[in-house]
Write an enzyme that holds these catalytic residues in place. Structure first.
Site, PDB file in Angstrom:
ATOM      1  N   HIS A 160      -0.151   2.121  12.184  1.00  0.00           N
ATOM      2  CA  HIS A 160      -1.116   3.216  12.343  1.00  0.00           C
ATOM      3  C   HIS A 160      -1.479   3.460  13.806  1.00  0.00           C
ATOM      4  CE1 HIS A 160      -2.163   3.832   8.057  1.00  0.00           C
ATOM      5  NE2 HIS A 160      -1.932   2.524   7.941  1.00  0.00           N
TER       6      HIS A 160
ATOM      7  N   HIS B  26       0.822  -1.214   0.000  1.00  0.00           N
ATOM      8  CA  HIS B  26       0.000   0.000   0.000  1.00  0.00           C
ATOM      9  C   HIS B  26       0.862   1.272   0.000  1.00  0.00           C
ATOM     10  CE1 HIS B  26      -3.829  -2.192   1.558  1.00  0.00           C
ATOM     11  NE2 HIS B  26      -3.735  -2.208   0.245  1.00  0.00           N
TER      12      HIS B  26
ATOM     13  N   ASP C   2      -0.122  -3.529   8.697  1.00  0.00           N
ATOM     14  CA  ASP C   2      -1.567  -3.279   8.844  1.00  0.00           C
ATOM     15  C   ASP C   2      -2.340  -4.572   9.114  1.00  0.00           C
ATOM     16  OD1 ASP C   2      -1.084  -0.620   8.302  1.00  0.00           O
ATOM     17  OD2 ASP C   2      -2.105  -0.598   6.353  1.00  0.00           O
TER      18      ASP C   2
ATOM     19  N   HIS D 109       2.750   2.833   2.831  1.00  0.00           N
ATOM     20  CA  HIS D 109       3.846   2.044   3.412  1.00  0.00           C
ATOM     21  C   HIS D 109       5.087   2.038   2.527  1.00  0.00           C
ATOM     22  CE1 HIS D 109       1.201   0.244   6.571  1.00  0.00           C
ATOM     23  NE2 HIS D 109       0.332   0.783   5.734  1.00  0.00           N
TER      24      HIS D 109
END
Ligand code: ZN
Ligand code: FE
Length: 257
Positions: A171, A58, A133, A61
């Site tokens: 996160h 993603h 994540d 990242h």
């Protein structure tokens, strides 16, 4: 000498992690969404950069890869299963392989579900895991590319790491995850204590991370799908963790809190 880890807050709520292996002075950054804050942190400490560690493809990242490799010549290690989706990847690893990082090393764990190629880096001797994540404090990643079966299997593997393992995720979602967790297990005393600690930390502008695997096992509903109270809260049986996980993930996706 244990791995030194510093959090670098970036974008809205991302953390990149600067890691230094003190014996050899090897330096890495995990999941950098952008380059400038990482370069500033390196400059402040007079460090170069040897490795960029990537958990999944993603943008929040991998966004820092071009700027960091151009400025430092760092090499990029990431998931073999997602080689084609991580531009600039120089070294691809899969489940069970060891990544040598100076005098220490990490075991790569395939943890698909959020994306199909997601990996975690478990520095077993340093009692630290970088979970990207997949696992968050009091929550877990959304299932963009996986099934509940896969995602639960990935979480169960992380849950099985030694309890004292420090868990670093990408996160700062702990407070909002906690609002949902409180609706699932309102009577969980460890969760209530964690929510008070999280509120204090956020009020002081501090990160809520790292957490530990043991603390998550006591408080994170997504690691507790075989606890009867958690299953009951979503109308499933604790004997069916996959169904409970699926129901819990659906409930969280629809949760406005
Ligand atoms: Zn992601
Ligand atoms: Fe992310």
């Amino acid at each position: 000498m244990t791995l030194d880890v510093s959090l670098i807050p970036m974008l809205q709520d991302n953390y990149g992690h600067l890691i230094v292996e003190p014996e050899t002075g090897t330096v890495g950054v995990v999941d950098p969404p952008e380059a400038p804050p990482v370069l500033a942190a390196l400059a402040e400490r007079g460090l170069g950069l040897d490795w960029i560690l990537i958990t999944h493809h993603h943008g929040d990242h991998i966004g820092g890869i071009p700027g960091l490799t151009a400025a430092t010549g760092a090499r990029v290690v990431g998931p073999r299963a997602d080689q084609a989706r991580v531009p600039g990847l120089t070294f691809a690893l899969g489940d069970g392989e060891r990544f040598a990082f100076g005098a220490t090393s990490a075991v790569v764990m395939d943890v698909p579900g959020h994306t199909r190629g997601h990996i975690a880096f478990w520095f077993d001797r340093d009692q630290a895991v970088f979970a990207g994540d997949t696992l968050f404090s009091l929550g877990c990643g959304r299932m963009f590319e996986g099934t509940p079966q896969q995602m639960w299997h990935s979480l169960a593997r992380l849950r099985a790491l030694p309890g004292e393992t420090r868990m670093f995720c990408a996160h700062e979602y702990t407070a909002s995850n906690g609002r949902f967790a409180a609706t699932i297990e309102p009577d969980n005393a460890d969760l209530r204590q964690r929510l008070r600690d999280v509120a204090d930390l956020r009020a002081a502008g501090q990160p809520t991370l790292p957490t530990t695997i043991a603390q998550e096992c006591r408080t994170n509903p997504f690691l507790r799908v075989d606890v009867p109270a958690v299953a009951a809260a979503v109308g499933t049986q604790a004997s069916d963790p996959v169904a409970t996980f699926a129901a819990l993930r659906r409930a969280k996706d629809g949760f406005k809190g």
